[in-house]
Design a protein around this motif. Structure first.
Motif, mmCIF file in Angstrom:
data_model
loop_
_atom_site.group_PDB
_atom_site.id
_atom_site.type_symbol
_atom_site.label_atom_id
_atom_site.label_comp_id
_atom_site.label_asym_id
_atom_site.label_seq_id
_atom_site.Cartn_x
_atom_site.Cartn_y
_atom_site.Cartn_z
ATOM 1 N N GLY A 1 0.800 -1.217 0.000
ATOM 2 C CA GLY A 1 0.000 0.000 0.000
ATOM 3 C C GLY A 1 0.835 1.270 0.000
ATOM 4 O O GLY A 1 0.654 2.154 -0.845
ATOM 5 N N PRO A 2 1.800 1.403 0.945
ATOM 6 C CA PRO A 2 2.641 2.605 0.936
ATOM 7 C C PRO A 2 3.471 2.742 -0.344
ATOM 8 O O PRO A 2 3.726 3.864 -0.808
ATOM 9 N N ASP A 3 3.913 1.619 -0.923
ATOM 10 C CA ASP A 3 4.735 1.667 -2.134
ATOM 11 C C ASP A 3 3.967 2.290 -3.299
ATOM 12 O O ASP A 3 4.474 3.176 -3.999
ATOM 13 N N ALA B 1 6.275 -6.465 -0.425
ATOM 14 C CA ALA B 1 6.228 -5.132 0.181
ATOM 15 C C ALA B 1 7.636 -4.594 0.380
ATOM 16 O O ALA B 1 8.521 -5.291 0.879
ATOM 17 N N GLY B 2 7.844 -3.354 -0.035
ATOM 18 C CA GLY B 2 9.130 -2.706 0.141
ATOM 19 C C GLY B 2 10.204 -3.126 -0.839
ATOM 20 O O GLY B 2 11.320 -2.596 -0.799
ATOM 21 N N SER B 3 9.883 -4.058 -1.734
ATOM 22 C CA SER B 3 10.888 -4.556 -2.681
ATOM 23 C C SER B 3 11.039 -3.670 -3.908
ATOM 24 O O SER B 3 11.992 -3.815 -4.672
ATOM 25 N N GLY B 4 10.070 -2.758 -4.104
ATOM 26 C CA GLY B 4 10.102 -1.923 -5.303
ATOM 27 C C GLY B 4 9.590 -2.618 -6.540
ATOM 28 O O GLY B 4 9.783 -2.121 -7.653
ATOM 29 N N ASN B 5 8.902 -3.758 -6.369
ATOM 30 C CA ASN B 5 8.426 -4.534 -7.520
ATOM 31 C C ASN B 5 6.920 -4.494 -7.706
ATOM 32 O O ASN B 5 6.393 -5.133 -8.620
ATOM 33 N N ALA B 6 6.207 -3.773 -6.866
ATOM 34 C CA ALA B 6 4.752 -3.729 -6.987
ATOM 35 C C ALA B 6 4.335 -2.934 -8.216
ATOM 36 O O ALA B 6 5.011 -1.996 -8.642
ATOM 37 N N ASN B 7 3.195 -3.316 -8.769
ATOM 38 C CA ASN B 7 2.624 -2.608 -9.916
ATOM 39 C C ASN B 7 1.733 -1.468 -9.393
ATOM 40 O O ASN B 7 0.731 -1.735 -8.731
ATOM 41 N N PRO B 8 2.058 -0.202 -9.690
ATOM 42 C CA PRO B 8 1.257 0.908 -9.172
ATOM 43 C C PRO B 8 0.082 1.308 -10.049
ATOM 44 O O PRO B 8 -0.634 2.256 -9.736
ATOM 45 N N ILE B 9 -0.137 0.603 -11.158
ATOM 46 C CA ILE B 9 -1.144 1.050 -12.125
ATOM 47 C C ILE B 9 -2.540 1.044 -11.516
ATOM 48 O O ILE B 9 -3.334 1.973 -11.730
ATOM 49 N N VAL C 1 10.425 -2.872 -15.374
ATOM 50 C CA VAL C 1 10.688 -1.775 -14.449
ATOM 51 C C VAL C 1 10.072 -2.121 -13.094
ATOM 52 O O VAL C 1 9.264 -3.032 -12.978
ATOM 53 N N GLY C 2 10.464 -1.363 -12.082
ATOM 54 C CA GLY C 2 9.890 -1.532 -10.759
ATOM 55 C C GLY C 2 8.744 -0.558 -10.527
ATOM 56 O O GLY C 2 8.267 0.111 -11.462
ATOM 57 N N THR C 3 8.342 -0.464 -9.283
ATOM 58 C CA THR C 3 7.222 0.406 -8.917
ATOM 59 C C THR C 3 7.485 1.849 -9.335
ATOM 60 O O THR C 3 6.662 2.479 -10.010
#
Length: 374
Positions: free
Chosen positions: A15-17, A296-304, A352-354
Motif C-alpha cells: 500500500g505505501p509503495d 512489500a518494500g521490494s520496489g516490484n509492486a505494480n502501481p497502475i 521496471v519496478g514500482t
C-alpha cells in the motif's frame, strides 16, 4: 485553481509503495495547474492496529468523513493473523464502508490490448474487454444478523450467516448501475439466485420495476449468478454493466479481474448517496490487488491499479473527467511501449519496478500534455 481535500490511507504491505506513486501524479496535476490538493495522511489496517490497537482510529474516520475523496492502499498480512477478529486489519476497511455509507462498489474490468496475452483466456475473448461490475456493498450476507457460531452439543456446532435486503437498498444500487450504463453502452445485467433464494426473488422484482419506471430507455437482462460466472469466462464481452449483491459481487468481480491478466491492473470505487445539498458523494478509491506482503518494500509492486483508482476519484468525485482520461491514456500508452512491472512482464518487454512504472506514466503525461497544448 480549485483545491480538493484528499485523505490518503496507504495501509499495509505494498500500500505505501503504490501510494507514493499516486503522490507523484497528484504533484504533476498541481504543477500542470489543473487543480490543487489539500492532503491528509493517516493509518489503517495492521499499521493502525500496531499504533492504536484498532484497525482505524476515530481521528482517521473524522478525516475520511470530511474529505472530498479517500484514497486507500491495502491492508493485512501474516503479521496480524492472530489479532482479535473485531480489530483485524480488514475491519478498518469495513468500518470505512459502513460509517461512510459507501453502498455502491464500482469494479471495472478492462483488458488493454497490449496485455491481452497475459490473460489465461484466448486473446480474442478478452482483447479490449471493458465491463463494469456494480456491487452492493453494505447489505446482504456480510452484514445480516444473526451472524454467529452456536454450540449444538455432542461436539456439533452451527455457523449462521443471514442474507437480508430491503427494498431501498436494491433500488439505490439499481439506480447507480443504470446511471453508469447511461455513460457507457446502455445495458445492465442483473445477477442473483432467484431460483433458490427469496432475497434473489425480491432483487429481481425490484430491479425490474426500477428499470420500467425510471430507465426504460435502456436495456435490462437478468441472469442467475452462477450462469453469469460461467458466461464471464465463456463470452465476457457480451456484458456492459453488471449489478449484483454483496456476496455475488465479491465473487464475480474477482472472476472479471482475472480475465484482464493481472489483479495489479484494476482500480475500484466505493460511493455513497449524493448529499441532498451539495450533490457530493462520500467516496473511497482503492486497487483490488490486496497488500501482497511478500513483495512489500521490494520496489516490484505494480502501481497502475492505484494510479487508476486516483483517475476514478478524479472522474467520479472531483469533476475532473478530462484529467482522468489523460491519466488513463498515459497508462495505455506506456503499456503499448512495452514497459512492464514483474507481474505483467513477458519476454522482450522492458521490465521496471514500482517507481520506474510511475516515472514512465509521468513522462507520458508530460508528452500528452505538450501535445494538447500544441
Amino acid at each position: 485553481m480549485t483545491t480538493h481535500k484528499l485523505l490518503l490511507l496507504p495501509g499495509d504491505g505494498i500500500g505505501p509503495d503504490v501510494m507514493t506513486e499516486v503522490k507523484s501524479v497528484l504533484a504533476w496535476i498541481e504543477k500542470a495547474g489543473l487543480a490543487g490538493f489539500e492532503l491528509e495522511e493517516d493509518l489503517v489496517g495492521g499499521a493502525a492496529f500496531d499504533a492504536h490497537g484498532k484497525a482505524i482510529s476515530d481521528d482517521a474516520m473524522a478525516l475520511a468523513q470530511a474529505a472530498d475523496a479517500v484514497l486507500f492502499g491495502a491492508v493485512g498480512g501474516p503479521k496480524w493473523d492472530d489479532v482479535p477478529y473485531d480489530v483485524r486489519p480488514e475491519a478498518g476497511l469495513l468500518r470505512l464502508r459502513k460509517d461512510m455509507e459507501l453502498f455502491a462498489n464500482l469494479r471495472p474490468a478492462i483488458c488493454y490490448g497490449a496485455l491481452a496475452d497475459s490473460s489465461s483466456l484466448k486473446r480474442e475473448i478478452v482483447e479490449d474487454l471493458d465491463i463494469l461490475i456494480v456491487r452492493e456493498l453494505t447489505g446482504g450476507v456480510y452484514f445480516g444478523e444473526p451472524k454467529e457460531i452456536i454450540d449444538l452439543g455432542n461436539g456439533q456446532q452451527r455457523g449462521i450467516d443471514t442474507q437480508i435486503y430491503d427494498t431501498y437498498e436494491i433500488e439505490r444500487i439499481t439506480r447507480v448501475a443504470f446511471d453508469m450504463a447511461r455513460t457507457r453502452n446502455g445495458k445492465v445485467t442483473s445477477m442473483e439466485k432467484r431460483n433458490v433464494m427469496k432475497s434473489g426473488v425480491l432483487w429481481n422484482q425490484i430491479v425490474t420495476r426500477v428499470h420500467a419506471e425510471e430507465f426504460s430507455d435502456m436495456e435490462l437482462d437478468h441472469m442467475l449468478a452462477d450462469a453469469g460466472a460461467m458466461q464471464l469466462v465463456r463470452r465476457p464481452k457480451q456484458f456492459d454493466v453488471i449489478v449484483t449483491d454483496n456476496l455475488f459481487g465479491d465473487v464475480l468481480s474477482d472472476i472479471a479481474a482475472m480475465l484482464t491478466g493481472s489483479l495489479g491492473m484494476l482500480p475500484s470505487a466505493s460511493l455513497g448517496a449524493p448529499d441532498a445539498l451539495t450533490g457530493r458523494r462520500k467516496s473511497l478509491y482503492e486497487p483490488v490487488h490486496g497488500s501482497a506482503p511478500d513483495i512489500a518494500g521490494s520496489g516490484n509492486a505494480n502501481p497502475i491499479a492505484m494510479i487508476s483508482s486516483l483517475a476514478m476519484a478524479l472522474r467520479y468525485s472531483l469533476d475532473m473527467g478530462d484529467t482522468a482520461s489523460l491519466i488513463e491514456k498515459a497508462i495505455a500508452n506506456v503499456l503499448d511501449q512495452g514497459i512492464r512491472t514483474a507481474d505483467i512482464y513477458t519476454d522482450g518487454m522492458t521490465k521496471v519496478g514500482t517507481h520506474g512504472m510511475g516515472a514512465a506514466i509521468l513522462s507520458e503525461l508530460d508528452s500528452l500534455s505538450e501535445g494538447t497544448e500544441a
